[in-house]
Enzyme design. Structure first.
Site, PDB file in Angstrom:
ATOM      1  CB  SER A  71     -14.944 -13.146  74.275  1.00  0.00           C
ATOM      2  OG  SER A  71     -16.204 -12.593  73.949  1.00  0.00           O
ATOM      3  CE  LYS A 125     -19.527  -6.595  71.127  1.00  0.00           C
ATOM      4  NZ  LYS A 125     -18.869  -5.778  72.124  1.00  0.00           N
TER       5      LYS A 125
END
Length: 369
Positions: free
Chosen positions: A112, A82
């Site tokens: 999350s 990410k």
């Protein structure tokens, strides 16, 4: 033509290469590992007993030949791919809006955990304030990691609807600029740099041969859409997606079957990074058969079995979300039969993206306790 369809046309291999030029100073070139033991296990037919109670019960088990190459994004900064998309999106934002505006307003996202940490790191590196909305049930190490980069963490419920409501509240107060976790052109281009690296590393390892397939996890779809974009002008390398099936977490697979994107997902699969529905722009890419050839789903037990093999045989720490692609190679008879039929005796060279390694000793203990 929808705005997402238009944006999808701009997602090209050249856009991924441009993204790589921008983020390269800020990301690790993660290793591409092999494991002969896992090749042998994946290339051994499953026992007929193992297929009892599955959709493949009564079939003759497939006998594919796999050579697996593991792109270890679990060893990326913040422990997941990410960070590629987060740095790319923030660097483009600074280019487009100017440093003064971005630093004055700050950035916000909901996640999350992995995109949360990624944007927190990118923001702290580039001296931009960051507000991160996280579900209360996020892994403790992901919350601690996000805070350690100086971001302000605000808690929410676990569904994307609940998260987005809290984002809107914080934006009302702060005027922070949203950097979405996956459904965004610059995020997808950043995540696609995983494929650019892995292709170059494979070429260094296996001269004069083409990678037959790449399989990545699918949550919001940014990684899969980015990888599929990079390989879109290389049809000899097929791209596949993998999801958990628990409580309908396989929204992408189901959407492809129905010919329509599934808009909402409510699941507590152990693959916590894959609990979100596929984004609109990501869906434009993934639903294009010429870019992604198929998406497969695996059970919680299969994810745990794959994770155990990686921990015990490869000595590599991964989170459950990371191993769904490996679980497909090991257990999904439709995929295994495809490799057997198309690959014949020589089989397929398959790159499996390990998307992240953000778990805790306690979480692993609980899974296998």
């Amino acid at each position: 033509m929808t705005s997402h369809a238009v944006a999808a046309q701009s997602l090209t291999p050249a856009a991924i290469q441009a993204a790589y030029g921008l983020i390269k100073p800020h990301v690790h070139r993660t290793p591409l590992l092999t494991c002969q033991t896992l090749d042998t296990i994946a290339s051994t037919p499953q026992s007929p007993e193992a297929l009892v109670g599955t959709p493949f019960e009564g079939q003759t088990p497939a006998h594919p030949q796999f050579r697996l190459f593991f792109k270890c994004e679990n060893l990326q900064r913040i422990g997941a791919f990410k960070v590629r998309g987060a740095f790319h999106a923030l660097l483009r934002l600074l280019e487009e809006r100017g440093e003064d505006e971005v630093k004055q307003r700050g950035v916000i996202t909901h996640s999350s955990g992995n995109h949360a940490q990624a944007l927190a790191l990118a923001a702290s590196t580039l001296h931009v304030p960051a507000y991160i909305v996280m579900p209360r049930i996020s892994t403790s190490s992901k919350i601690a990691g996000t805070r350690s980069y100086g971001a302000e963490v605000i808690f929410s419920g676990s569904t994307s609807v609940e998260r987005e409501a809290v984002v809107a509240e914080v934006q009302e107060k702060t005027n922070a600029i949203l950097v979405p976790p996956y459904d965004h052109f610059n995020i997808i281009c950043g995540q696609g740099t995983t494929a650019l690296e892995l292709e170059a590393q494979y070429a260094e390892r296996v001269e004069s041969k083409t990678l037959d397939a790449v399989i990545t996890p699918v949550g919001g779809g940014g990684l899969n859409a980015g990888v599929a974009t990079y390989f879109s002008d290389k049809p000899q390398t097929r791209v596949f997606g993998a999801e958990p099936s628990f409580e309908g977490a396989d929204d992408c697979r189901r959407g492809l079957q129905a010919g329509q994107r599934v808009e909402a997902v409510t699941t507590l699969t152990i693959a916590d990074g894959l609990r979100t529905p596929v984004g609109l722009l990501n869906w434009e890419v993934i639903s294009n058969k010429e870019k992604v050839e198929g998406v497969f789903a695996v059970s919680e037990e299969q994810i745990k079995a794959a994770m155990r093999l990686v921990l015990e045989r490869m000595k590599v720490v991964v989170e459950p979300s990371a191993v769904v692609g490996l679980a497909v190679c090991l257990f999904d008879e439709d995929f295994r039969r495809r490799v057997e039929q198309d690959g014949g005796e020589k089989g397929w060279d398959v790159a499996v993206v390990f998307s992240g390694g953000n778990t805790t000793v306690e979480a692993i203990g609980k899974l296998f306790g």
